[in-house]
Every structure is written in C-alpha cells, then in structure tokens.
Design a protein around this motif. Structure first.
Motif, PDB file in Angstrom:
ATOM      1  N   LEU A 259      30.213 -28.528  13.416  1.00  0.00           N
ATOM      2  CA  LEU A 259      29.104 -28.520  14.373  1.00  0.00           C
ATOM      3  C   LEU A 259      28.226 -27.278  14.210  1.00  0.00           C
ATOM      4  N   LYS A 260      28.837 -26.149  13.914  1.00  0.00           N
ATOM      5  CA  LYS A 260      28.083 -24.906  13.803  1.00  0.00           C
ATOM      6  C   LYS A 260      27.398 -24.755  12.450  1.00  0.00           C
TER       7      LYS A 260
ATOM      8  N   GLU B  42      24.076 -31.652  10.859  1.00  0.00           N
ATOM      9  CA  GLU B  42      23.331 -32.793  10.335  1.00  0.00           C
ATOM     10  C   GLU B  42      24.244 -33.815   9.646  1.00  0.00           C
ATOM     11  N   ARG B  43      25.450 -33.402   9.302  1.00  0.00           N
ATOM     12  CA  ARG B  43      26.385 -34.315   8.628  1.00  0.00           C
ATOM     13  C   ARG B  43      27.131 -35.207   9.605  1.00  0.00           C
ATOM     14  N   ILE B  44      27.089 -34.879  10.897  1.00  0.00           N
ATOM     15  CA  ILE B  44      27.885 -35.620  11.874  1.00  0.00           C
ATOM     16  C   ILE B  44      27.102 -36.822  12.399  1.00  0.00           C
ATOM     17  N   ASN B  45      27.695 -37.995  12.301  1.00  0.00           N
ATOM     18  CA  ASN B  45      27.085 -39.209  12.829  1.00  0.00           C
ATOM     19  C   ASN B  45      27.377 -39.373  14.320  1.00  0.00           C
ATOM     20  N   ARG B  46      28.629 -39.179  14.715  1.00  0.00           N
ATOM     21  CA  ARG B  46      29.021 -39.331  16.108  1.00  0.00           C
ATOM     22  C   ARG B  46      30.388 -38.690  16.318  1.00  0.00           C
ATOM     23  N   LEU B  47      30.719 -38.447  17.570  1.00  0.00           N
ATOM     24  CA  LEU B  47      32.023 -37.906  17.941  1.00  0.00           C
ATOM     25  C   LEU B  47      32.759 -38.918  18.810  1.00  0.00           C
ATOM     26  N   GLN B  48      34.057 -38.981  18.637  1.00  0.00           N
ATOM     27  CA  GLN B  48      34.911 -39.677  19.580  1.00  0.00           C
ATOM     28  C   GLN B  48      35.779 -38.621  20.253  1.00  0.00           C
ATOM     29  N   VAL B  49      35.767 -38.610  21.581  1.00  0.00           N
ATOM     30  CA  VAL B  49      36.429 -37.564  22.356  1.00  0.00           C
ATOM     31  C   VAL B  49      37.366 -38.207  23.364  1.00  0.00           C
ATOM     32  N   LEU B  50      38.524 -37.602  23.544  1.00  0.00           N
ATOM     33  CA  LEU B  50      39.506 -38.086  24.505  1.00  0.00           C
ATOM     34  C   LEU B  50      38.909 -38.016  25.913  1.00  0.00           C
ATOM     35  N   SER B  51      38.846 -39.155  26.580  1.00  0.00           N
ATOM     36  CA  SER B  51      38.165 -39.242  27.876  1.00  0.00           C
ATOM     37  C   SER B  51      38.822 -38.376  28.946  1.00  0.00           C
TER      38      SER B  51
ATOM     39  N   LEU C  19      31.218 -30.203  23.266  1.00  0.00           N
ATOM     40  CA  LEU C  19      30.303 -31.241  23.736  1.00  0.00           C
ATOM     41  C   LEU C  19      28.897 -30.680  23.965  1.00  0.00           C
ATOM     42  N   GLU C  20      28.816 -29.451  24.408  1.00  0.00           N
ATOM     43  CA  GLU C  20      27.509 -28.820  24.579  1.00  0.00           C
ATOM     44  C   GLU C  20      26.816 -28.644  23.222  1.00  0.00           C
ATOM     45  N   LEU C  21      27.579 -28.236  22.206  1.00  0.00           N
ATOM     46  CA  LEU C  21      27.010 -28.134  20.854  1.00  0.00           C
ATOM     47  C   LEU C  21      26.505 -29.494  20.389  1.00  0.00           C
ATOM     48  N   ALA C  22      27.290 -30.527  20.644  1.00  0.00           N
ATOM     49  CA  ALA C  22      26.881 -31.874  20.255  1.00  0.00           C
ATOM     50  C   ALA C  22      25.597 -32.283  20.957  1.00  0.00           C
ATOM     51  N   ARG C  23      25.471 -31.971  22.243  1.00  0.00           N
ATOM     52  CA  ARG C  23      24.257 -32.303  22.990  1.00  0.00           C
ATOM     53  C   ARG C  23      23.045 -31.564  22.421  1.00  0.00           C
ATOM     54  N   GLN C  24      23.245 -30.303  22.046  1.00  0.00           N
ATOM     55  CA  GLN C  24      22.141 -29.531  21.478  1.00  0.00           C
ATOM     56  C   GLN C  24      21.617 -30.159  20.194  1.00  0.00           C
TER      57      GLN C  24
ATOM     58  N   GLN D 188      37.713 -26.166  28.907  1.00  0.00           N
ATOM     59  CA  GLN D 188      36.557 -25.357  28.506  1.00  0.00           C
ATOM     60  C   GLN D 188      36.248 -25.472  27.015  1.00  0.00           C
ATOM     61  N   LYS D 189      37.292 -25.511  26.182  1.00  0.00           N
ATOM     62  CA  LYS D 189      37.064 -25.613  24.738  1.00  0.00           C
ATOM     63  C   LYS D 189      36.343 -26.908  24.380  1.00  0.00           C
ATOM     64  N   MET D 190      36.796 -28.007  24.979  1.00  0.00           N
ATOM     65  CA  MET D 190      36.158 -29.283  24.680  1.00  0.00           C
ATOM     66  C   MET D 190      34.725 -29.306  25.220  1.00  0.00           C
TER      67      MET D 190
END
Length: 247
Positions: free
Chosen positions: A17-18, A22-31, A42-47, A36-38
C-alpha cells in the motif's frame, strides 16, 4: 484488469500500500476485525481509492489455504519480474561493493520469505535463485518477508551456473556456505564485492554450484546440531558481512 496474484498479512499488505498502491486491485478484510492496525491500512486504501470488501474468516482461510493471513488479503498485479538480463545494469549502477545472496534450490516459501527479510535488513542488492526446483514469490513467501519482497530484487535465472560465471567475470567473489568447509566465516575477509551462496534445505549446494564458488566457509557450531535452518544461516552470514563492512 485481471487479478493474477494476491498477498496477505498486515506487514506485506502495508508495504504494498505504501510503495506500490497502483498494483492493488482490491482488498478483502475480515469483517470482525476493527483494531487500530487494520483501520490504518483501511485509511491508506481509502486514500488510494482501493476497493475494500468485508468478508468472513472462512473465505480468507480458504483463499490463503489456512495460512496466517491476519485478516487481510490484497488482490494485486505481480511485482516487476527480474531476470538474468537485468543483472548487468543492476551491478553497473552500484556505488558500493556488490552484496548478493544466492539461493540454490530453496523450496520452502517460509525459508525464502525469511531470507528476503534478512536480505532487506542487511542491505543486500539482490537475491538470485534458479527457476527450476526452487520456490518463487508465493503469497506465503511474501507474507513471511514482511514487505521485503517489494524492496529487494528477486532474480530467478534459467541457468544458475551461467549466472555464477558471469558474476565471477564481474570480479564478484562467490562464497559458498557449507558445514564441511575448513575455513570459518569469522576468519574470512568479506569486504569485497561478493555473492554469498547457500544451498537447499537438507541437501545443500549442488555440485556444480559448489564448484563455481571461490571460497567455502562454515559457521562454527558449538552444540549437538550439525546445521542451521537455511534462513537462520543466511541471517548469520549476511550480518557478518555487514559487521565487517561497517568496521
């Protein structure tokens, strides 16, 4: 965009992410994970406007084949592949003595990942391995590498012996690590341009690889065991090189 790869684990996904969002298509995250780490990931992904899907543990377990995914998987395009023809330019651009790690036939992705992590920490310029009968950058290897798979060039070559001959022509010394060597690594000058060569788990270096080494060295063993895990041995050897170059 076709999804051709995935990585998992907090550190591996954070590194991607850092460094290469641009290489990431999508994330799957445990609901059910809201720590705080997760949330930071997710904030990086939103950015970077990366799609996030909340899924159950069973889906992540199945995709990662029960590995320790830590609640996150990134579907992504693979890293830029390196090949034998990339070596000349890589070496030409070095401003210091070459520092290479050469792995002859490592088959366990956990060991490859651990070697990459040590290589990154020690400042290795590239990790070289044969394509055949060796593990590549699998999701498990990337996870264990904790982001090092994104920072250390991993060069898989068709003919390792030919690559070793090329390195010798570039005045790069090849040091092979083996338990039956007469010379100890701590009594060996390791400050020149070099490649440290380690063999496969259990069997060690192949005969032809061993014959291409300029010097054979061993790690002194004081206990009852006869050898170290290859990734542990890599860490010991690489940081002896670092110690010598920093004194």
């Amino acid at each position: 965009m076709n999804e051709v790869n995935f990585i998992f684990g907090l550190h591996a996904v954070e590194s991607l992410l850092k460094k290469h969002p641009e290489r990431i298509n999508r994330l799957q995250v445990l609901s059910e994970r809201h720590d705080q780490k997760m949330q930071a990931l997710l904030e990086l992904a939103r950015q970077h406007k990366i799609k996030v899907e909340l899924v159950g543990r069973a889906a992540l377990d199945q995709l990662s084949q029960q590995a320790n995914h830590q609640g996150i998987i990134a579907f992504c395009q693979p890293a830029k592949p390196y090949a034998e023809h990339d070596l000349p330019l890589l070496l030409e651009n070095l401003a210091e003595p070459a520092f290479l790690l050469i792995l002859d036939g490592i088959q366990d992705p956990h060991n490859l990942g651990a070697c990459l992590r040590s290589a990154d920490a020690a400042g290795v310029h590239a990790v070289i391995a044969p394509k055949d009968k060796s593990v590549g950058l699998t999701a498990v290897a990337c996870k264990v590498a904790c982001g090092a798979a994104e920072t250390v060039p991993f060069i898989q070559v068709t003919n390792l012996a030919r690559t070793l001959r090329f390195l010798k022509e570039q005045n790069i010394w090849l040091f092979g690590a083996t338990g039956d060597a007469e010379q100890g690594v701590y009594q060996t000058d390791l400050t020149m341009s070099l490649g440290m060569v380690l063999g496969a788990e259990g069997t060690g270096m192949r005969r032809l690889t061993r014959e291409h080494c300029d010097v054979l060295v061993q790690i002194p063993m004081r206990g009852m065991v006869s050898s170290l895990n290859v990734s542990v041995a890599a860490g010991v050897l690489l940081f002896e090189i670092v110690r010598q170059r920093n004194t």
